[in-house]
Design a protein around this motif. Structure first.
Motif, PDB file in Angstrom:
ATOM      1  N   GLN A 329       0.788  -1.350  -0.109  1.00  0.00           N
ATOM      2  CA  GLN A 329      -0.035  -0.065  -0.010  1.00  0.00           C
ATOM      3  C   GLN A 329       0.832   1.355   0.027  1.00  0.00           C
ATOM      4  O   GLN A 329       0.465   2.321  -0.586  1.00  0.00           O
ATOM      5  N   ALA A 332       1.752   1.871  -3.491  1.00  0.00           N
ATOM      6  CA  ALA A 332       1.015   2.420  -4.220  1.00  0.00           C
ATOM      7  C   ALA A 332       0.754   3.788  -4.002  1.00  0.00           C
ATOM      8  O   ALA A 332       0.589   4.595  -4.961  1.00  0.00           O
ATOM      9  N   ASP A 333       1.035   4.267  -2.540  1.00  0.00           N
ATOM     10  CA  ASP A 333       0.829   5.684  -2.614  1.00  0.00           C
ATOM     11  C   ASP A 333       1.990   6.685  -2.925  1.00  0.00           C
ATOM     12  O   ASP A 333       1.736   7.614  -3.387  1.00  0.00           O
ATOM     13  N   LEU A 336       1.117   6.833  -6.587  1.00  0.00           N
ATOM     14  CA  LEU A 336       0.239   7.748  -6.858  1.00  0.00           C
ATOM     15  C   LEU A 336       0.765   9.167  -6.847  1.00  0.00           C
ATOM     16  O   LEU A 336       0.370  10.036  -7.695  1.00  0.00           O
ATOM     17  N   ARG A 407       0.038   4.476   6.528  1.00  0.00           N
ATOM     18  CA  ARG A 407       0.821   4.236   5.190  1.00  0.00           C
ATOM     19  C   ARG A 407       1.102   5.279   4.563  1.00  0.00           C
ATOM     20  O   ARG A 407       2.026   5.655   3.838  1.00  0.00           O
TER      21      ARG A 407
END
Lengths: 515, 289
Positions: A329, A332-333, A336, A407
């Motif tokens: 995660q 992913a951040d 992003l 996260r």
């Protein structure tokens, strides 16, 4: 009729702002600021020091010192606090309704401006009350309320007008509504301090004083007039207790100075003219497209041009899916962040490349630049789900809402280490403490960004404090506790430990708040 | 599959958004129906682990998800009532981000889902520029990324045009063949053709949880039609629950919810599901009064 509309608009603005959680944070911050600003003379430090002699804590001295310093901070912080109401109106859908009402642009802008000024005046009022409380504790003379009111009005009002006028102007123009406007104002705010140095120069003093919204230039002249010196410091400074303390006269401000401040206040209203003329009035032709596609601000345009770079980060999404739990995660951040702002990919490549190849002597500059880019990039990390109205969707994935906070903090930290890691590694070989300072500073800033974002629900609180801190750190190069990430080489073991503790405390506080 | 046991959600001392709801749900589409403020969204948020009940249990395959929310999150798809998208992100990138958050390794699934919701031609376009219907379809694709066993969709058809609503309804109906789909709405026509059961909420309480046929059966004999003159209609309208009033010349054609014939000449009518639900709601209100 217009008066009634103005009153209603201003009251509504005031009411909405006072109900924000960021207002509580701001009120606590201004109270804490006053305590930090006015040290107990028994500690060896004083608010105002002239030629190593402390100035007695009379009403005029405390008022001038605290108002002078707070003018700088309210000028910057006030802008970020007042800003953003137009975006809120767009998010809530109220913007379209407002745009269709018969209220004129000038009345609407004036109402917003009045509400913003009233709000900042309330914060200044809180600040002044704290200063009065400190006067009662540490003061050297009676509390003279009129002296305080007079000084705060003369010193602070033009600066508040300046901050609110620019906030309204930037909110009224589509391309300045986002982060680009936030950063541009920081440079405008910084630029005005150049004028303070011009105040004392023959031939330039008059016009320079008019544009000195902070009032510091005028304050320098007042001190010079009464005490025949321009060599003095405002802010917590050490003094020689053997020297006889000095006393400020009660009436510091001449009629001419008052006229200059009044004119400065009037000039500070000028941004309202283009604000009225260029106000988007929530027209979908102007703001909806800009908001939806984010292509009209300079930063958004740059990101649009650099869009192909985001392809470099796409494999990170796939990697995030393969890594288990929080590690995936966090990846992913990070992905992003780069996908939303491809310019950050360029900034990262540049900073890593220069950090790896450049001479050691330029590493402090590289570190400062890298930290600046990183800070701007991550300022909205903990608020972007809220801003995009996507919190419920990201709150139901593994770990839920509690892990989301952690996260996002971890992703902020990882990004920080990506930007600063190479410099820190090179320092690790030659100056381990400096490397440690970089890591501790990045961790503390990451935790503070997450905490401020989560508590205030806006990226601006952190961004304003971050940019201000960076400005101070670049100018005050010898103070250990200001050298948060070690680029001044002034950090010591105590300051590194302090930032480590700030990181831990802010992370814990944010986590508890989030729960 | 999902058991809800006496769940209460209170806000402060006085407000009970959900008040002692108990439900047993298995695969199929369940329509959660109620007026605004009935507690539908709060109940769904508790099932989705976004908020915790003040008391009660929610069991998913026998596991208490209030104590162990992770037990459901990996098998849950959730589409909230209002949601946005990140600016500057294409639909594909939006899906890639959520796939990574949910630990979905199969990148082909993203393409498959975009095709399922008919967005594959728009995959590289900015999601922020999508229409409301396209955004909702992207939302449902996101909710299906982890092939969930339970899908919670909150007012999914609000603001959609008729064509989009039909498409959405059919998609959810098909999903309900194998999975538990909980769909809240106050548009009865959206659930009457696909829901196997309707859970009706009123003021935080579960009033009924029955099949649409059972609800229709109960309403038979409580919905009436009558043609009245204007003056008769005006005299009657405050005494009964008027479901529909349509002027036809000098006559007003009425549909009325009432326990017995409300006026001379009234005929028992075959209720629609919406009328049946309204009749039930009025009956509950009168009972409470």
């Amino acid at each position: 009729m217009i008066g009634l509309v103005l009153k209603t608009l201003a009251k509504n603005e005031m009411r909405l702002r006072m109900r924000r959680s960021s207002t509580i944070v701001a009120l606590l911050a201004v109270a804490a600021l006053a305590w930090a600003m006015i040290p107990d003379p028994a500690s060896g430090n004083a608010l105002i020091v002239i030629r190593e002699a402390r100035v007695l804590y009379t009403s005029s001295a405390l008022a001038l010192g605290s108002a002078g310093l707070s003018a700088i901070l309210f000028g910057l912080g006030g802008f970020y606090l007042v800003r953003g109401r137009m975006s809120e109106d767009m998010r809530s859908g109220a913007g379209g309704v407002i745009g269709a009402t018969p209220v004129s642009n000038s009345v609407f802008i004036a109402g917003r401006w009045l509400g913003g000024v009233a709000y900042l005046c309330a914060l200044v009022g809180m600040f002044m009350l704290t200063v009065l409380a400190l006067h009662a504790l540490r003061g050297d003379g009676p509390i003279e309320l009129l002296v305080y009111l007079h000084t705060f009005t003369v010193m602070l009002l033009p600066m508040l007008f300046f901050a609110v006028s620019f906030a309204i102007l930037f909110d009224s123009i589509a391309l300045l509504m986002g982060k680009a406007g936030d950063i541009l104002f920081f440079f405008i705010w910084t630029a005005q301090f150049v004028l303070i140095t011009q105040v004392d120069k023959p031939g330039t003093s008059s016009w320079a004083m008019l544009f000195d919204f902070s009032g510091l230039g005028v304050a320098v002249l007042a001190v010079k007039t009464h005490l025949a010196t321009t060599s003095f410091s405002i802010g917590s400074s050490s003094f020689d207790p053997a020297l006889t303390p000095l006393t400020f006269p009660n009436l510091m401000w001449s009629g001419q100075m008052m006229v200059v401040r009044a004119l400065s206040g009037a000039i500070a209203l000028l941004p309202l003219v283009p604000a009225v003329l260029l106000f988007h009035r929530f027209s979908p032709d102007k703001v909806k497209v800009a908001r939806a596609r984010q292509r009209r601000s300079p930063l958004a345009l740059l990101n649009s041009v650099l869009r192909p770079l985001s392809a470099l980060t796409r494999p990170l999404f796939a990697l995030g899916g393969r890594l288990p739990g929080m590690a995936g995660q966090v990846t992913a951040d990070v992905a992003l962040s780069f996908t939303m702002a491809p310019s950050a990919v360029l900034a990262l490549l540049a900073s890593v490349g220069v950090a790896a190849l450049a001479d050691a002597s330029v590493l402090p500059g590289v570190m400062a630049g890298a930290v600046a880019c990183w800070g701007i990039l991550i300022s909205d990390m903990s608020t972007r789900d809220y801003a995009a109205d996507i919190e419920d969707m990201t709150g139901v994935v593994g770990g839920g809402v509690a892990r989301r906070y952690l996260r996002q903090f971890a992703a902020t930290l990882v990004l920080g280490l990506m930007f600063t890691g190479v410099v820190a590694l090179r320092w690790a070989a030659t100056a381990p403490l400096r490397a440690l300072a970089a890591v501790a500073g990045v961790a503390a800033l990451s935790a503070l960004a997450s905490l401020f974002g989560r508590t205030s629900r806006t990226a601006r609180l952190f961004l304003a404090l971050f940019l201000f801190g960076l400005y101070v750190a670049i100018n005050a190069t010898s103070v250990a506790w200001i050298d948060a990430v070690g680029f001044n080489g002034a950090a010591n073991t105590a300051s590194v430990a302090m930032y480590g503790m700030i990181a831990a405390a802010a992370l814990a506080a944010g986590y508890i708040w989030n729960r | 599959m999902l058991q809800i046991r006496d769940v209460v959600k209170s806000f402060g001392k006085d407000v009970k958004a959900v008040d002692g709801v108990s439900l047993d749900l298995s695969a199929g589409v369940v329509g959660l129906i109620g007026h605004n403020g009935a507690g539908k969204t709060t109940l769904m948020q508790m099932i989705a682990t976004l908020t915790r009940p003040s008391s009660g249990q929610i069991l998913f395959d026998g596991v208490d998800i209030v104590a162990r929310p992770e037990a459901i999150r990996a098998r849950l798809g959730y589409l909230p009532q209002d949601f946005g998208v990140y600016p500057n992100l294409s639909a594909l990138e939006f899906m890639q981000y959520f796939a990574a958050l949910k630990g979905v390794r199969d990148q082909a699934r993203i393409r498959h889902l975009l095709e399922l919701v008919n967005l594959h031609d728009h995959a590289k376009k900015p999601a922020a520029a999508f229409s409301g219907g396209m955004r909702r379809r992207l939302g449902i694709a996101q909710a299906l990324l982890n092939d969930p066993d339970i899908l919670i969709v909150d007012e999914p058809t609000a603001g959609l045009d008729p064509e989009e609503r039909l498409r959405f309804r059919n998609l959810l109906g098909e999903l309900g063949f194998k999975k538990l789909v909980i769909m809240s709405t106050h548009i009865v026509s959206d659930v009457e053709s696909i829901a196997g059961r309707l859970a009706i909420m009123n003021k935080g309480r579960l009033v009924a949880c029955e099949t649409p046929d059972a609800i229709l059966d109960k309403a038979r004999g409580k919905v009436w039609s009558a043609d009245l003159g204007t003056s008769d209609y005006e005299a009657l309208r405050d005494k009964v629950h008027v479901l529909q009033a349509q002027r036809r010349g000098d006559v007003v054609a009425l549909r009325i919810a009432h326990p017995h014939a409300p006026c001379p000449g009234a005929c028992a009518a075959e209720p629609s599901l919406e009328e049946a639900l309204m009749a039930q709601r009025y009956a509950v209100q009168e009972l409470a009064a």
